[in-house]
Motif scaffolding. Structure first.
Motif, PDB file in Angstrom:
ATOM      1  N   MET A 167       0.832  -1.201   0.000  1.00 59.45           N
ATOM      2  CA  MET A 167       0.000   0.000   0.000  1.00 59.45           C
ATOM      3  C   MET A 167       0.869   1.256   0.000  1.00 59.45           C
ATOM      4  O   MET A 167       0.559   2.239  -0.660  1.00 59.45           O
ATOM      5  N   VAL A 168       1.969   1.195   0.752  1.00 57.77           N
ATOM      6  CA  VAL A 168       2.827   2.381   0.916  1.00 57.77           C
ATOM      7  C   VAL A 168       4.236   2.043   0.429  1.00 57.77           C
ATOM      8  O   VAL A 168       4.779   0.995   0.776  1.00 57.77           O
ATOM      9  N   GLN A 169       4.786   2.934  -0.389  1.00 66.13           N
ATOM     10  CA  GLN A 169       6.170   2.749  -0.838  1.00 66.13           C
ATOM     11  C   GLN A 169       6.962   4.019  -0.551  1.00 66.13           C
ATOM     12  O   GLN A 169       6.588   5.105  -0.993  1.00 66.13           O
ATOM     13  N   ILE A 170       8.028   3.859   0.220  1.00 64.55           N
ATOM     14  CA  ILE A 170       8.911   4.982   0.559  1.00 64.55           C
ATOM     15  C   ILE A 170      10.217   4.714  -0.188  1.00 64.55           C
ATOM     16  O   ILE A 170      10.819   3.645  -0.002  1.00 64.55           O
ATOM     17  N   ARG A 171      10.651   5.643  -1.005  1.00 60.79           N
ATOM     18  CA  ARG A 171      11.849   5.415  -1.805  1.00 60.79           C
ATOM     19  C   ARG A 171      12.810   6.597  -1.687  1.00 60.79           C
ATOM     20  O   ARG A 171      12.435   7.741  -1.974  1.00 60.79           O
ATOM     21  N   GLY A 172      14.036   6.303  -1.256  1.00 64.11           N
ATOM     22  CA  GLY A 172      15.108   7.319  -1.199  1.00 64.11           C
ATOM     23  C   GLY A 172      14.729   8.554  -0.405  1.00 64.11           C
ATOM     24  O   GLY A 172      15.149   9.668  -0.741  1.00 64.11           O
ATOM     25  N   LEU A 173      13.952   8.376   0.661  1.00 57.04           N
ATOM     26  CA  LEU A 173      13.433   9.530   1.408  1.00 57.04           C
ATOM     27  C   LEU A 173      14.563  10.219   2.188  1.00 57.04           C
ATOM     28  O   LEU A 173      15.331   9.574   2.909  1.00 57.04           O
ATOM     29  N   ARG A 174      14.617  11.535   2.026  1.00 57.33           N
ATOM     30  CA  ARG A 174      15.701  12.303   2.635  1.00 57.33           C
ATOM     31  C   ARG A 174      15.154  13.645   3.116  1.00 57.33           C
ATOM     32  O   ARG A 174      14.307  14.254   2.460  1.00 57.33           O
ATOM     33  N   ARG A 175      15.604  14.082   4.282  1.00 54.79           N
ATOM     34  CA  ARG A 175      15.183  15.401   4.764  1.00 54.79           C
ATOM     35  C   ARG A 175      16.347  16.049   5.508  1.00 54.79           C
ATOM     36  O   ARG A 175      16.903  15.472   6.449  1.00 54.79           O
ATOM     37  N   THR A 176      16.717  17.227   5.051  1.00 58.87           N
ATOM     38  CA  THR A 176      17.748  17.993   5.760  1.00 58.87           C
ATOM     39  C   THR A 176      17.108  19.271   6.303  1.00 58.87           C
ATOM     40  O   THR A 176      16.116  19.763   5.756  1.00 58.87           O
ATOM     41  N   PHE A 177      17.653  19.777   7.394  1.00 56.41           N
ATOM     42  CA  PHE A 177      17.177  21.034   7.982  1.00 56.41           C
ATOM     43  C   PHE A 177      18.350  22.008   8.003  1.00 56.41           C
ATOM     44  O   PHE A 177      19.470  21.630   8.382  1.00 56.41           O
ATOM     45  N   ASP A 178      18.086  23.246   7.618  1.00 58.42           N
ATOM     46  CA  ASP A 178      19.123  24.279   7.664  1.00 58.42           C
ATOM     47  C   ASP A 178      19.105  24.912   9.057  1.00 58.42           C
ATOM     48  O   ASP A 178      18.129  25.546   9.446  1.00 58.42           O
ATOM     49  N   LEU A 179      20.168  24.691   9.822  1.00 62.70           N
ATOM     50  CA  LEU A 179      20.231  25.231  11.188  1.00 62.70           C
ATOM     51  C   LEU A 179      21.145  26.456  11.265  1.00 62.70           C
ATOM     52  O   LEU A 179      21.573  26.872  12.337  1.00 62.70           O
ATOM     53  N   SER A 180      21.479  27.035  10.104  1.00 60.10           N
ATOM     54  CA  SER A 180      22.430  28.152  10.065  1.00 60.10           C
ATOM     55  C   SER A 180      21.896  29.380  10.784  1.00 60.10           C
ATOM     56  O   SER A 180      20.680  29.633  10.787  1.00 60.10           O
ATOM     57  N   LYS A 181      22.807  30.144  11.330  1.00 61.44           N
ATOM     58  CA  LYS A 181      22.437  31.445  11.893  1.00 61.44           C
ATOM     59  C   LYS A 181      22.108  32.389  10.729  1.00 61.44           C
ATOM     60  O   LYS A 181      22.496  32.114   9.588  1.00 61.44           O
ATOM     61  N   PRO A 182      21.413  33.512  11.001  1.00 63.33           N
ATOM     62  CA  PRO A 182      21.131  34.466   9.911  1.00 63.33           C
ATOM     63  C   PRO A 182      22.429  34.927   9.227  1.00 63.33           C
ATOM     64  O   PRO A 182      23.499  34.919   9.849  1.00 63.33           O
ATOM     65  N   TRP A 183      22.254  35.349   7.969  1.00 58.22           N
ATOM     66  CA  TRP A 183      23.409  35.690   7.126  1.00 58.22           C
ATOM     67  C   TRP A 183      24.358  36.684   7.809  1.00 58.22           C
ATOM     68  O   TRP A 183      25.563  36.483   7.846  1.00 58.22           O
ATOM     69  N   LEU A 184      23.793  37.758   8.422  1.00 60.74           N
ATOM     70  CA  LEU A 184      24.637  38.797   9.021  1.00 60.74           C
ATOM     71  C   LEU A 184      25.475  38.232  10.179  1.00 60.74           C
ATOM     72  O   LEU A 184      26.669  38.522  10.307  1.00 60.74           O
ATOM     73  N   ASN A 185      24.848  37.397  11.004  1.00 62.48           N
ATOM     74  CA  ASN A 185      25.598  36.767  12.106  1.00 62.48           C
ATOM     75  C   ASN A 185      26.746  35.931  11.562  1.00 62.48           C
ATOM     76  O   ASN A 185      27.847  35.932  12.113  1.00 62.48           O
ATOM     77  N   ARG A 186      26.462  35.215  10.455  1.00 60.49           N
ATOM     78  CA  ARG A 186      27.513  34.338   9.905  1.00 60.49           C
ATOM     79  C   ARG A 186      28.678  35.172   9.407  1.00 60.49           C
ATOM     80  O   ARG A 186      29.840  34.787   9.578  1.00 60.49           O
TER      81      ARG A 186
END
Ligand code: SF4
Length: 345
Positions: free
Chosen positions: A18-37
């Motif tokens: 019934m359910v097929q999961i294929r190559g499932l991937r999830r990334t989260f960007d945890l970077s600080k705001p650009w100016l801080n970086r």
């Protein structure tokens, strides 16, 4: 350690899936705001919560995903029900890609046929609504029953189905115990007549004495209504009672997958063995319980090669360099270098 002889078999969709999961991937960007970086001269930080996961769920079975906190199991659950977009990969339910472009009608039909039961029945029910209105909401939202009298009768039926009194529809959620509230959440999930339900730690917020009752109810409903479950849990003792197949997650990767009976009788992956040794001795066999060694590493900076290598008692020289690929041994799939086929001379 003796590894079972690895026999490679092709991976693919099979009848009754019934359910097929294929190559499932999830990334989260945890970077600080650009100016801080820029000021701190720091670079971007990302976390890979789910890293190329494949599995299938057959109609009518309970597929349990297990792993410690931070293994990625709840992230997978959210991607499966359409609450969180995958970075890559696909989720197909009854031939419809959950994240593919589809007509409004198909989208609506899919939303109706997939439901989710959450960990915390205290948070998942609106405290200002009467229980009857909570359960009736999906019935109205999907336009299933328009007549108010018929809708009220259906709500009463659903309350009876989960072991509550039809008159309980007049009460508010705070008038019920934790176990009863989870029954209300189950009745609400059933209101749209789904075929597939994702249960995210459905008993972990409940007293131990109530957990078995809710698990028995879920099993009973599965048999009566022909439901298919994806069951998310960190608790192998619970999984043992409900699962048909089990997938073991470690830092976003599926490290072992097997029919539940085989996984509990003869675990293959060193991490699965470690998890099972820590399960309380529910069969009273006199086995001593071993604490899980070490802690799950920081997923922002996971160990190279096999993520489990710093904790693994069986580690090989290649384990900190090479990512293991899935090997198939009968009905079991395992990602560990102990099961790699011998290299050709
Ligand atoms: Fe242990 Fe190596 Fe297998 Fe990973 S690949 S579980 S480190 S033996």
């Amino acid at each position: 350690m003796m590894a079972r002889e690895a026999k490679l078999t092709p991976v693919g969709a099979a009848d009754g899936e019934m359910v097929q999961i294929r190559g499932l991937r999830r990334t989260f960007d945890l970077s600080k705001p650009w100016l801080n970086r820029v000021i701190e001269r720091s670079s971007r930080v990302s976390l890979t919560a789910v890293d190329g996961v494949d599995f299938s769920i057959r109609e009518g079975e309970t597929y349990a995903l297990v792993g410690e906190s931070g293994s990625g199991k709840s992230t997978i659950a959210k991607m499966v029900v359409g609450l969180l977009k995958p970075t890559a990969g696909s989720v197909t339910i009854n031939g419809t890609n959950v994240w593919g472009g589809k007509s409004l009608d198909a989208e609506r039909q899919m939303r109706r046929s997939i439901q989710m039961i959450f960990q915390d029945p205290f948070a998942s029910l609106n405290p200002r609504w009467r229980v009857g209105a909570i359960i009736a909401e999906p019935i109205s939202a999907f336009g299933l029953i328009t007549d108010a009298k018929d809708r009220a009768a259906r709500v009463g039926e659903l309350l009876s189905l989960v072991g509550l009194d039809p008159r309980d529809g007049q009460k508010f959620p705070h008038e019920f115990s934790g176990g009863q509230r989870q029954r209300i959440a189950i009745a609400r999930a059933l209101a749209s007549d789904p075929k597939f339900i994702v249960c995210d730690e459905p008993t972990s917020a409940l007293d131990v004495s109530v957990q078995a009752q809710v698990l028995n109810l879920l099993r009973d409903l599965q048999q009566r209504l022909g439901l298919t479950y994806l069951f998310i849990s960190h608790n192998l003792a619970v999984v043992r009672h409900v699962a048909t197949r089990v997938g073991v997650l470690y830092l976003g990767r599926l490290v072992e997958e097997a029919p539940a009976r085989e996984l509990f009788a003869d675990p293959q992956h060193p991490y699965t063995k470690m998890l099972l040794e820590a399960v309380p001795d529910i069969d009273m066999e006199g086995r001593e319980r071993q604490a899980i060694a070490g802690e799950i590493p920081n997923p922002v900076n996971p160990p190279s090669g096999c993520h489990f290598h710093p904790r693994c008692p069986a580690r090989l020289p290649e384990c900190d360099q090479d990512v293991p690929v899935p090997q198939h041994i009968g009905d079991t799939t395992v990602r560990c270098h102990l099961f790699d086929p011998p290299s050709q001379p």
